[in-house]
Design an enzyme around this catalytic site. Structure first.
Site, PDB file in Angstrom:
ATOM      1  N   ASP A  59       0.841  -1.205   0.000  1.00 27.74           N
ATOM      2  CA  ASP A  59       0.000   0.000   0.000  1.00 27.74           C
ATOM      3  C   ASP A  59       0.872   1.249   0.000  1.00 27.74           C
ATOM      4  O   ASP A  59       1.593   1.513   0.962  1.00 27.74           O
ATOM      5  CB  ASP A  59      -0.914   0.030   1.243  1.00 27.74           C
ATOM      6  CG  ASP A  59      -2.058  -0.955   1.148  1.00 27.74           C
ATOM      7  OD1 ASP A  59      -2.289  -1.477   0.040  1.00 27.74           O
ATOM      8  OD2 ASP A  59      -2.728  -1.193   2.169  1.00 27.74           O
TER       9      ASP A  59
ATOM     10  N   GLU B 268     -10.469  -8.709   0.602  1.00 23.31           N
ATOM     11  CA  GLU B 268     -10.504 -10.174   0.657  1.00 23.31           C
ATOM     12  C   GLU B 268     -11.501 -10.670   1.703  1.00 23.31           C
ATOM     13  O   GLU B 268     -11.688 -10.027   2.743  1.00 23.31           O
ATOM     14  CB  GLU B 268      -9.097 -10.705   0.977  1.00 23.31           C
ATOM     15  CG  GLU B 268      -8.123 -10.366  -0.133  1.00 23.31           C
ATOM     16  CD  GLU B 268      -6.653 -10.581   0.213  1.00 23.31           C
ATOM     17  OE1 GLU B 268      -5.850 -10.777  -0.729  1.00 23.31           O
ATOM     18  OE2 GLU B 268      -6.285 -10.536   1.409  1.00 23.31           O
TER      19      GLU B 268
ATOM     20  N   THR C 261      -5.156 -15.510  -4.726  1.00 23.67           N
ATOM     21  CA  THR C 261      -3.859 -14.830  -4.879  1.00 23.67           C
ATOM     22  C   THR C 261      -2.688 -15.826  -4.841  1.00 23.67           C
ATOM     23  O   THR C 261      -2.886 -17.021  -4.762  1.00 23.67           O
ATOM     24  CB  THR C 261      -3.666 -13.775  -3.776  1.00 23.67           C
ATOM     25  OG1 THR C 261      -3.791 -14.425  -2.514  1.00 23.67           O
ATOM     26  CG2 THR C 261      -4.702 -12.692  -3.869  1.00 23.67           C
TER      27      THR C 261
ATOM     28  N   GLU D  10      -4.517 -13.941  -9.163  1.00 24.75           N
ATOM     29  CA  GLU D  10      -3.531 -12.877  -9.348  1.00 24.75           C
ATOM     30  C   GLU D  10      -2.263 -13.223  -8.583  1.00 24.75           C
ATOM     31  O   GLU D  10      -2.257 -14.118  -7.739  1.00 24.75           O
ATOM     32  CB  GLU D  10      -4.101 -11.527  -8.894  1.00 24.75           C
ATOM     33  CG  GLU D  10      -4.760 -11.516  -7.547  1.00 24.75           C
ATOM     34  CD  GLU D  10      -5.581 -10.255  -7.300  1.00 24.75           C
ATOM     35  OE1 GLU D  10      -5.310  -9.569  -6.302  1.00 24.75           O
ATOM     36  OE2 GLU D  10      -6.501  -9.955  -8.079  1.00 24.75           O
TER      37      GLU D  10
ATOM     38  N   LEU E 201       2.704 -10.579  -5.088  1.00 22.75           N
ATOM     39  CA  LEU E 201       3.738  -9.537  -5.033  1.00 22.75           C
ATOM     40  C   LEU E 201       4.251  -9.273  -6.451  1.00 22.75           C
ATOM     41  O   LEU E 201       4.257 -10.183  -7.277  1.00 22.75           O
ATOM     42  CB  LEU E 201       4.902 -10.014  -4.140  1.00 22.75           C
ATOM     43  CG  LEU E 201       4.507 -10.405  -2.701  1.00 22.75           C
ATOM     44  CD1 LEU E 201       5.646 -11.129  -1.991  1.00 22.75           C
ATOM     45  CD2 LEU E 201       4.090  -9.172  -1.895  1.00 22.75           C
TER      46      LEU E 201
END
Length: 497
Positions: free
Chosen positions: A103, A188, A344, A382, A385
Site C-alpha cells: 500500500d 478479501e 492470490t 492474481e 507480489l
C-alpha cells in the site's frame, strides 16, 4: 514470436488483466494524471492484454456523507479505459487502503463512518488485547442499523445500486466485465489477522479478530444455544508474531483440536461464509440483468500451511486443516451466485519461501483451484507480489492451465482469467515490458488478442436471479478433503523456452 490463429488453440486462451495503480483516483476524488495514464494504457494495450482492474474506493465516492456519492472521477477514468480499447474489472472496495503489503497511498473508509467509530469503536475488528482495526467494518455490524439508520450491509447495497445507476452506459456497452465485491481487509473475504500497522511481520501466526462487543455477544448466544454457556472466546492463541507451537491454542493437541476449539473455529469461519453470501445477495440485486460476472477475492495465506495446525489460515478465518477443507465451502457458497473465486499468490513456488515459515503456496493454490473446479465455479487469480521474471510468469501460466494446452479444443482445466499486480513504471521498463509481452502471448496460448470471449468459452450473459440459499449444513459437507486435480511439474508454454 509466432502468433497464430487457430480455433482449437483459442479454447486454451486465458485473458490477462492488469491492476491499475492504487492512487489513480486521489483521496479527494480527482482523476490525477489522465494524460500520463493514457500513455501507459496504450503501451499496455500493445502487449495485447484484455483489460485492467481498478479499485472503486468507498472512502472516495461516499466521502461527503451518507448516500452523497461522487462518481465523476471514476466516470472520467472509465471513459479513458474505454477509449484505449480495454475491458474493465471494477472492485467495490469497502476497505481502507494503507497498512497492508504494497500500500503506497492512504485512503481511509469514509470519515462519517469513522466518526461513528469514535463513539462506538466496536464497529471495528478488535483483537484480544483490545486494539481496533479501522481497515474494514466488523462482520458483527452487518445487520446493526447504527450508521444513520442503515446497517453495514445496506450501506454496501446502496453503494452498488448507485454504481449501477451511474455507470449504466459502461455496463451496457460491455466495458465492465466483472464486479469484484470487497468483503474484508484488502478486499478479501477474511479477518484482518495479520496487520502490518499493528506490528505483524511475516511469518507470524496472526491473531483472532472477534473481540468487539457485537461478535462477543454473537458468540455468547452461539455457545448458550449449543449448551456450553461456559465456553469463552480463545485466550490462549498467542500474539501476532508468535510461532504456532508457542501458543496453547495451536500447539500439538492444543485447544484447536478440542470440542471447544472446533466449535469456536466453525463459528468464526461460518461468520465469513454468511457475510460473503449476504453481500453477494445484495450485489446480485444491484446488478441483476447486467452483462457482468460477480467475483470475490480469497487471500493466499501460504505460511504455516505445511504444519498440522495451519495457524495463519485459522486466525484469518479459513478453517483449513489436513483433514478439513476450509476453501471448498466458500466455492460452494459462490456456486449459487454464479460468482468467480479470485485467488492470490499464483506466482509463488515453495522453493522460494523461507523454510522457517513452513509455506506451501503451490499446494495451497492447487487445493483452492481444485476445490473451485470441483464445485463447478469459475476460478481466477492474481500474483501476490510484483515480479518481472520468467520463473514467476511460468508458475502463473502453469496454474492457469495445470494440465497444459489441448491442441484439439478446451483444456482439461483452465482459469477464467488472471490479473497481474500491477501497472507501474517498473513494469513498463523495456526489458520487463518485453518479458511481460511474452507472458501475455503464452497466456493466450500463442494466439493474437481475441476481442470476443465467446471464442474461448467465456462469454458473459445477463446476471440471473439467485439460486436458493444453500443451508450451512450443505455448505459444510464441502469441508471433506478431496485430492487436488493433477498438475504438470512445469508449464508446457514457458515464456523462455
Amino acid at each position: 514470436m509466432v502468433i497464430t490463429s487457430d480455433r482449437n488453440m483459442l479454447q486454451n486462451y486465458v485473458p490477462v488483466y492488469v491492476m491499475l495503480p492504487l492512487g489513480v483516483v486521489t483521496v479527494d476524488s480527482v482523476f490525477g494524471d489522465p494524460n500520463g495514464l493514457k500513455e501507459q494504457l496504450l503501451k499496455l494495450r500493445a502487449t495485447e492484454i484484455d483489460g485492467v482492474m481498478v479499485d472503486v474506493w468507498w472512502g472516495i465516492v461516499e466521502l461527503k456523507g451518507p448516500k452523497q456519492y461522487d462518481w465523476s472521477a471514476y466516470r472520467s477514468l472509465f471513459k479513458l479505459v474505454q477509449e484505449c480499447g480495454l475491458k474493465l474489472q471494477a472492485i467495490m472496495s469497502f476497505h481502507q487502503c494503507g497498512g497492508n503489503v504494497g500500500d503506497v497511498v492512504n485512503i481511509p473508509i469514509p470519515k462519517w463512518v469513522l466518526d461513528i467509530g469514535e463513539s462506538d469503536p466496536d464497529i471495528f475488528y478488535t483483537n484480544r488485547s483490545g486494539t481496533r482495526n479501522k481497515e474494514y467494518l466488523s462482520v458483527g455490524v452487518d445487520d446493526e442499523p447504527i450508521f444513520h439508520g442503515r446497517t453495514a450491509i445496506e450501506i454496501y447495497s446502496d453503494y452498488m445500486k448507485s454504481f449501477r445507476e451511474n455507470m449504466s452506459d459502461f455496463l451496457e456497452s460491455g466495458l465492465i466485465v466483472d464486479i469484484e465485491v470487497g468483503l474484508g481487509p484488502a478486499g478479501e473475504l477474511r479477518y484482518p489477522s495479520y496487520p502490518q500497522n499493528q506490528g505483524w511481520e511475516f511469518p507470524g501466526i496472526g491473531e483472532f479478530q472477534c473481540y468487539d462487543k457485537y461478535l462477543k455477544a454473537d458468540y455468547k448466544e452461539a455457545v448458550v444455544s449449543a449448551g456450553h454457556p461456559e465456553w469463552e472466546l480463545p485466550d490462549d492463541a498467542g500474539q501476532y508474531n508468535d510461532v504456532p507451537e508457542s501458543s496453547g491454542f495451536f500447539k500439538s493437541n492444543g485447544t484447536y483440536v478440542t470440542e471447544k476449539g472446533k466449535f469456536f473455529l466453525t463459528w468464526y469461519s461460518n461468520k465469513l461464509l454468511n457475510h460473503g453470501d449476504q453481500i453477494l445477495d445484495e450485489a446480485n440485486k444491484a446488478f441483476l440483468g447486467s452483462k457482468v460476472k460477480l467475483a470475490i477475492k480469497v487471500s493466499g495465506i501460504h505460511w504455516w500451511y505445511k504444519v498440522e495446525n495451519h495457524a495463519a489460515e485459522l486466525t484469518a478465518g479459513y478453517y483449513n486443516l489436513n483433514d478439513r477443507d476450509g476453501y471448498r465451502p466458500i466455492a460452494r457458497m459462490l456456486s449459487r451466485h454464479h460468482a468467480i473465486l479470485n485467488f492470490t499468490c499464483l506466482e509463488m513456488r515453495d522453493s522460494e519461501q523461507s523454510s522457517d515459515a513452513k509455506s506451501g503456496p503451490a499446494e495451497l493454490v492447487q487445493q483452492v483451484l481444485s476445490g473451485g473446479w470441483t464445485e463447478d465455479i469459475l476460478v481466477a487469480g492474481e500474483n501476490a507480489l510484483p515480479r518481472y521474471d520468467s520463473t514467476a510468469y511460468n508458475q502463473i501460466i502453469l496454474n492457469a492451465r495445470p494440465q497444459g494446452v489441448n491442441k484439439n479444443g478446451p483444456p482439461k482445466a483452465k482459469m477464467f482469467g488472471v490479473t497481474y499486480l500491477r501497472l507501474s513504471d517498473d513494469l513498463l521498463q523495456q526489458s520487463n515490458y518485453d518479458t511481460f509481452k511474452k507472458f501475455v502471448l503464452k497466456m493466450h496460448a500463442d494466439q493474437g488478442h481475441c476481442e470476443d470471449p465467446q471464442n474461448y468459452n467465456a462469454g458473459t450473459t445477463p446476471l440471473k436471479p439467485l439460486a436458493p440459499k444453500i443451508p450451512i449444513e450443505v455448505l459444510l459437507e464441502a469441508t471433506k478433503p478431496i485430492p487436488p486435480f493433477p498438475w504438470l511439474p512445469e508449464t508446457d508454454m514457458k515464456i523462455d523456452g
